[in-house]
Design an enzyme around this catalytic site. Structure first.
Site, short mmCIF file in Angstrom:
data_model
loop_
_atom_site.label_atom_id
_atom_site.label_comp_id
_atom_site.label_asym_id
_atom_site.label_seq_id
_atom_site.Cartn_x
_atom_site.Cartn_y
_atom_site.Cartn_z
N SER A 23 91.51 55.61 205.01
CA SER A 23 90.26 55.04 204.38
C SER A 23 89.56 54.04 205.10
O SER A 23 89.78 53.56 206.31
CB SER A 23 91.20 54.16 203.74
OG SER A 23 92.06 54.27 202.88
N ARG A 38 45.14 67.32 176.65
CA ARG A 38 46.25 66.76 176.31
C ARG A 38 47.69 66.14 176.80
O ARG A 38 48.36 65.79 176.14
CB ARG A 38 46.73 67.20 174.67
CG ARG A 38 45.12 67.41 174.24
CD ARG A 38 45.29 66.84 172.16
NE ARG A 38 45.75 68.84 171.64
CZ ARG A 38 46.08 69.32 171.18
NH1 ARG A 38 47.53 68.44 170.27
NH2 ARG A 38 46.42 70.39 170.80
#
Ligand code: UD1
Ligand code: MG
Length: 450
Positions: free
Chosen positions: A388, A15
């Protein structure tokens, strides 16, 4: 005395409509069978025997990943629960003391409940069955009582109208002395509606032989058996509810408990704060006083005390954050040690790296760790400043107190205290922009006229 565990996991699980064996479907990131076996860690467990059948090799492998000393025995044909238990007999032939039968698809039986069953054994019951009261008992086996004595268990298929009206149901968990259990199981026949060897028959057989049988009951959420995907989802929900409650009880703040998703092994220290919509995959430890901000995803990582993670951060396996580290939005960390007080606050990928104390990693920094074949390491010292949009092409190292200019592509090691600039030099062309736009606008005006 130690109690032996027999865990039945040979059934097909039709199932579930799945190519994966039923007991390998996961709840909170661990296979169902691992949850069922988990109770062994909380009691004095002797041998642990798992009966495998459908998808046997995969189940055996999963079980041995949990612990190599677990014994897997094969049931080649699934002829019923008694037949399954019988397959464990050779592994338990010289076993002293008690044994308990558990089901691999019934993951929430607690150690508390097993202890209460052991107490019933100690008080003289030869067979102890775990029952539960079901408002809607469906197709569960029914427990037929006479006073405090359990006389027999009737399977739904074989039950009379009046027996089907009984709401006290069989969970499947049965405890007895190992030798008694195996003797009774060997005498079960398949003379019933299903043509199967029912484990449940051992109660009537035991009663005929003059043995006593008692029932211990527990909450139906513990005995929940999983047969469908819907029941799997129910089980997940039950697990999450319990995990949230236990986090709250242990002094963790959850701003919106229903939106936090835990794994089976998540560990969170006292006074940690977990904001809404945080997902914990397996293997996460968060130390006390850390804060996990909204929409973060963590797995296989460690977050030190006082650290702040997120919002929108992703910590992948091997991310080791020491105390007071800050990991900000849209940052991914994988297999990297970030030392005390270091910061990676915006839009970065840090993988296969070592970052020293109090170092600042600027927005958009990327460790280029993968060359398409191999992974390489980036090492950054303490008190460094990475500008950065720096690309660190690994393998590469940056010394203590070193610095990179924004936009630098680092391809060579940077000595301590140095500045690395690796980008094209800027050239300003005087008045160019103004002249250029004037020309473009004039061209547009001419086009519109014509
Ligand atoms: C069983 C009980 C029923 C109880 C219910 C609780 C029997 C006969 N019935 O019914 O009284 O109310 O559980 O959920 O025991 N398995 C094997 N080999 C087999 C058959 C089963 O390993 O040959 C395993 C399954 O994988 C599963 C467990 O045993 O983990 C239970 O089997 P299942 O077929 O689900 O039994 P139920 O019909 O639910
Ligand atoms: Mg079942």
């Amino acid at each position: 005395m130690a109690i032996h565990l027999i865990v039945l996991a040979a059934g097909e699980g039709t199932r579930m409509a799945s190519d994966t064996p039923k007991v390998l479907h996961e709840i909170a990131g661990a296979p169902m069978i691992a949850h069922a076996l988990g109770v062994a860690d909380m009691i004095d467990a002797g041998k642990r025997v798992v009966v495998v059948g459908h998808g046997g090799q995969a189940v055996e492998k999963a079980v041995h990943t949990i612990d190599e000393t677990i014994i897997a025995v094969e049931q080649t044909e699934q002829r019923g629960t008694a037949h399954a238990v019988l397959q464990a007999a050779p592994a338990l032939s010289d076993a002293k003391g008690d044994a308990v039968v558990l089901f691999g698809d019934t993951p929430f039986i607690s150690s508390d409940t097993l202890t209460r069953m052991q107490n019933a054994r100690a008080n003289g019951a030869d067979i102890v069955v775990l029952g539960f009261d079901a408002p809607d008992p469906g197709r569960y086996g029914r427990l037929v009582m006479s006073g405090d004595t359990l006389e027999k268990i009737v399977e739904w298929k074989d039950a009379s109208e009046s027996e089907r009206a009984i709401t006290l149901c069989n969970s499947g968990v049965i405890m007895a002395e190992a030798s008694t259990l195996l003797r009774l199981v060997a005498s079960v026949t398949d003379d019933n509606a299903a043509g199967e060897f029912y484990l449940t028959d051992i109660v009537a057989l035991g009663r005929e032989a003059g043995l006593s049988a008692r029932v211990v009951t527990c909450d139906p959420t513990e005995t929940l058996g999983i047969n469908t995907r819907a029941e799997l989802a129910d089980a997940e929900a039950i697990f999450q509810t319990r995990a949230r409650l236990s986090a709250l009880e242990n002094g963790v703040t959850l701003h919106a408990p229903d939106t936090v998703h835990f794994a089976h092994d998540t560990t969170i220290g006292r006074d940690a704060i977990i904001e809404p919509n945080v997902v914990f995959g397996p293997g996460v430890t968060v130390e006390s006083g850390a804060r996990i901000r909204a929409f973060s995803h963590l797995e296989g990582c460690h977050v030190g005390s006082g650290a702040i993670v997120g919002p929108y951060a992703r910590l992948r396996p091997g991310a080791e954050l020491s105390n007071d580290v800050k990991i900000g939005n849209f940052v991914e960390i994988k297999n990297a040690q970030i030392a005390d007080g270091a910061k990676v606050n915006h839009l970065s990928y840090v993988g296969d790296a070592d970052i020293g104390e109090a170092t600042n990693i600027g927005a958009g920094t990327i460790t280029c760790n993968y060359d398409g074949v191999f992974k390489h390491k980036t090492t950054i010292g303490a008190h460094a400043f990475i500008g950065s949009n720096t690309l660190l092409v690994a393998p590469v190292s940056v010394g203590d107190e070193a610095m990179t200019a924004s936009g630098t592509v680092v391809t060579r090691d940077i000595p301590a205290g140095d500045l690395a600039v690796g980008r094209a030099r800027q050239d300003n062309k005087s008045g160019f922009a103004r002249r250029f736009f004037k020309k473009l606008r004039a061209a547009r005006a001419a086009k519109q006229k014509g």
